[in-house]
Design a protein around this motif. Structure first.
Motif, PDB file in Angstrom:
ATOM      1  N   LEU A  82       0.807  -1.220   0.000  1.00  0.00           N
ATOM      2  CA  LEU A  82       0.000   0.000   0.000  1.00  0.00           C
ATOM      3  C   LEU A  82       0.840   1.270   0.000  1.00  0.00           C
ATOM      4  N   VAL A  83       2.159   1.096  -0.067  1.00  0.00           N
ATOM      5  CA  VAL A  83       3.070   2.216   0.109  1.00  0.00           C
ATOM      6  C   VAL A  83       3.848   2.472  -1.187  1.00  0.00           C
ATOM      7  N   PRO A  84       3.777   3.703  -1.730  1.00  0.00           N
ATOM      8  CA  PRO A  84       4.562   4.016  -2.935  1.00  0.00           C
ATOM      9  C   PRO A  84       6.062   3.842  -2.677  1.00  0.00           C
ATOM     10  N   PRO A  85       6.854   3.611  -3.720  1.00  0.00           N
ATOM     11  CA  PRO A  85       8.275   3.266  -3.547  1.00  0.00           C
ATOM     12  C   PRO A  85       9.104   4.232  -2.692  1.00  0.00           C
ATOM     13  N   VAL A  86       9.024   5.538  -2.910  1.00  0.00           N
ATOM     14  CA  VAL A  86       9.825   6.470  -2.106  1.00  0.00           C
ATOM     15  C   VAL A  86       9.348   6.444  -0.653  1.00  0.00           C
ATOM     16  N   HIS A  87       8.045   6.419  -0.450  1.00  0.00           N
ATOM     17  CA  HIS A  87       7.512   6.321   0.915  1.00  0.00           C
ATOM     18  C   HIS A  87       8.009   5.037   1.570  1.00  0.00           C
ATOM     19  N   ARG A  88       8.002   3.947   0.802  1.00  0.00           N
ATOM     20  CA  ARG A  88       8.445   2.649   1.327  1.00  0.00           C
ATOM     21  C   ARG A  88       9.891   2.736   1.804  1.00  0.00           C
ATOM     22  N   GLU A  89      10.747   3.408   1.041  1.00  0.00           N
ATOM     23  CA  GLU A  89      12.155   3.532   1.431  1.00  0.00           C
ATOM     24  C   GLU A  89      12.291   4.317   2.740  1.00  0.00           C
ATOM     25  N   VAL A  90      11.550   5.412   2.839  1.00  0.00           N
ATOM     26  CA  VAL A  90      11.601   6.236   4.053  1.00  0.00           C
ATOM     27  C   VAL A  90      11.035   5.457   5.240  1.00  0.00           C
ATOM     28  N   LEU A  91       9.858   4.852   5.067  1.00  0.00           N
ATOM     29  CA  LEU A  91       9.207   4.151   6.175  1.00  0.00           C
ATOM     30  C   LEU A  91       9.965   2.895   6.593  1.00  0.00           C
ATOM     31  N   SER A  92      10.537   2.182   5.646  1.00  0.00           N
ATOM     32  CA  SER A  92      11.317   0.999   6.026  1.00  0.00           C
ATOM     33  C   SER A  92      12.595   1.407   6.762  1.00  0.00           C
ATOM     34  N   THR A  93      13.197   2.533   6.368  1.00  0.00           N
ATOM     35  CA  THR A  93      14.360   3.047   7.095  1.00  0.00           C
ATOM     36  C   THR A  93      13.962   3.399   8.531  1.00  0.00           C
ATOM     37  N   LEU A  94      12.824   4.051   8.692  1.00  0.00           N
ATOM     38  CA  LEU A  94      12.320   4.377  10.028  1.00  0.00           C
ATOM     39  C   LEU A  94      12.110   3.108  10.838  1.00  0.00           C
ATOM     40  N   TYR A  95      11.419   2.129  10.258  1.00  0.00           N
ATOM     41  CA  TYR A  95      11.105   0.878  10.948  1.00  0.00           C
ATOM     42  C   TYR A  95      12.366   0.140  11.395  1.00  0.00           C
ATOM     43  N   SER A 113      17.521   7.881   4.934  1.00  0.00           N
ATOM     44  CA  SER A 113      16.836   7.005   3.971  1.00  0.00           C
ATOM     45  C   SER A 113      17.516   6.984   2.606  1.00  0.00           C
ATOM     46  N   GLY A 114      18.385   7.969   2.345  1.00  0.00           N
ATOM     47  CA  GLY A 114      19.074   8.025   1.068  1.00  0.00           C
ATOM     48  C   GLY A 114      18.181   8.440  -0.099  1.00  0.00           C
ATOM     49  N   THR A 115      17.006   8.959   0.210  1.00  0.00           N
ATOM     50  CA  THR A 115      16.066   9.341  -0.846  1.00  0.00           C
ATOM     51  C   THR A 115      16.260  10.769  -1.312  1.00  0.00           C
ATOM     52  N   GLY A 116      16.951  11.591  -0.511  1.00  0.00           N
ATOM     53  CA  GLY A 116      17.112  12.996  -0.839  1.00  0.00           C
ATOM     54  C   GLY A 116      15.830  13.789  -0.647  1.00  0.00           C
ATOM     55  N   VAL A 117      14.879  13.209   0.067  1.00  0.00           N
ATOM     56  CA  VAL A 117      13.586  13.852   0.294  1.00  0.00           C
ATOM     57  C   VAL A 117      13.730  14.914   1.378  1.00  0.00           C
ATOM     58  N   HIS A 118      13.198  16.116   1.116  1.00  0.00           N
ATOM     59  CA  HIS A 118      13.245  17.255   2.030  1.00  0.00           C
ATOM     60  C   HIS A 118      12.411  16.967   3.287  1.00  0.00           C
ATOM     61  N   ALA A 119      12.774  17.606   4.381  1.00  0.00           N
ATOM     62  CA  ALA A 119      12.102  17.401   5.667  1.00  0.00           C
ATOM     63  C   ALA A 119      10.586  17.598   5.578  1.00  0.00           C
ATOM     64  N   GLN A 120      10.134  18.603   4.831  1.00  0.00           N
ATOM     65  CA  GLN A 120       8.681  18.821   4.723  1.00  0.00           C
ATOM     66  C   GLN A 120       7.994  17.649   4.045  1.00  0.00           C
ATOM     67  N   VAL A 121       8.642  17.072   3.061  1.00  0.00           N
ATOM     68  CA  VAL A 121       8.067  15.917   2.372  1.00  0.00           C
ATOM     69  C   VAL A 121       8.087  14.696   3.292  1.00  0.00           C
ATOM     70  N   ILE A 122       9.126  14.575   4.113  1.00  0.00           N
ATOM     71  CA  ILE A 122       9.172  13.485   5.103  1.00  0.00           C
ATOM     72  C   ILE A 122       7.948  13.590   6.013  1.00  0.00           C
ATOM     73  N   GLY A 123       7.572  14.804   6.406  1.00  0.00           N
ATOM     74  CA  GLY A 123       6.367  14.993   7.209  1.00  0.00           C
ATOM     75  C   GLY A 123       5.126  14.479   6.495  1.00  0.00           C
ATOM     76  N   GLN A 124       5.039  14.706   5.201  1.00  0.00           N
ATOM     77  CA  GLN A 124       3.904  14.211   4.427  1.00  0.00           C
ATOM     78  C   GLN A 124       3.923  12.681   4.345  1.00  0.00           C
ATOM     79  N   VAL A 125       5.101  12.113   4.226  1.00  0.00           N
ATOM     80  CA  VAL A 125       5.229  10.655   4.210  1.00  0.00           C
ATOM     81  C   VAL A 125       4.761  10.088   5.552  1.00  0.00           C
ATOM     82  N   MET A 126       5.152  10.739   6.642  1.00  0.00           N
ATOM     83  CA  MET A 126       4.719  10.268   7.965  1.00  0.00           C
ATOM     84  C   MET A 126       3.197  10.340   8.086  1.00  0.00           C
ATOM     85  N   GLY A 127       2.596  11.412   7.577  1.00  0.00           N
ATOM     86  CA  GLY A 127       1.150  11.564   7.636  1.00  0.00           C
ATOM     87  C   GLY A 127       0.401  10.540   6.804  1.00  0.00           C
TER      88      GLY A 127
END
Length: 184
Positions: A82-95, A113-127
């Motif tokens: 249920l998780v898009p690929p970039v979200h999956r990388e961030v969330l699996s790193t968190l887990y 996470s090595g995704t280069g995703v900005h902090a604000q986008v990380i917040g959206q991934v968490m949400g």
């Protein structure tokens, strides 16, 4: 055999949590067990719902253990479909890298996470995390404070969870037996 989704519930100080699991692993967790929540999770997964209590024994016991002070990792298999690929990388790193009682900032998680995703986008991934608590988005904080939280009733649930884990000091009225929405 077609994959299926089974649901189970855990009564916690935060209320009744709904956990959904496929044959692969935990696919979703919501802070409210409602018929609408089950229907939305099943529709998002695109899987038929089955009654399979044995499938939920391990995840529900892990959630119950968490609220009883089990400080180890959940160690549960996760179904990331249920998780898009970039979200999956961030969330699996968190887990995999942020243990009980620890926190990481949005920016640090983006870097880690090595995704280069900005902090604000990380917040959206968490949400958008479909498996809060187990994939511990409550452990991701702003560089200057708690940041937001979309689980349960919001940031007070995040504060309560971080207090339970010892990442924040308890206030005089905090109780491990009562969530933030319950009268004291």
């Amino acid at each position: 055999m077609t994959d299926t989704l089974a649901f189970g519930t855990a009564d916690t100080p935060l209320g009744r949590l709904l956990v959904g699991a496929t044959e692969t692993g935990v696919a979703c967790l919501t802070f409210r067990d409602t018929p609408g929540g089950r229907a939305r999770a099943a529709k998002a997964a695109g899987l038929p719902v089955v009654d399979d209590p044995a499938r939920l024994d391990t995840p529900l016991n892990a959630v119950a253990g968490y609220f009883k002070g089990d400080t180890g990792p959940f160690g549960l298999p996760i179904d990331w479909r249920l998780v898009p690929p970039v979200h999956r990388e961030v969330l699996s790193t968190l887990y995999e890298t942020v243990p009980y009682g620890r926190t990481v900032t949005y920016g640090e998680l983006g870097d880690r996470s090595g995704t280069g995703v900005h902090a604000q986008v990380i917040g959206q991934v968490m949400g958008a995390n479909p498996i809060p608590l187990i994939v511990p988005c409550h452990r991701v904080v702003a560089a200057n404070g708690l940041g937001g939280y979309s689980g349960g009733s919001g940031v007070e649930v995040k504060r309560w969870l971080l207090t339970l884990e010892g990442a924040l000091p308890a206030t005089l009225d905090w109780s491990p037996d009562q969530g933030p929405d319950q009268p004291r």
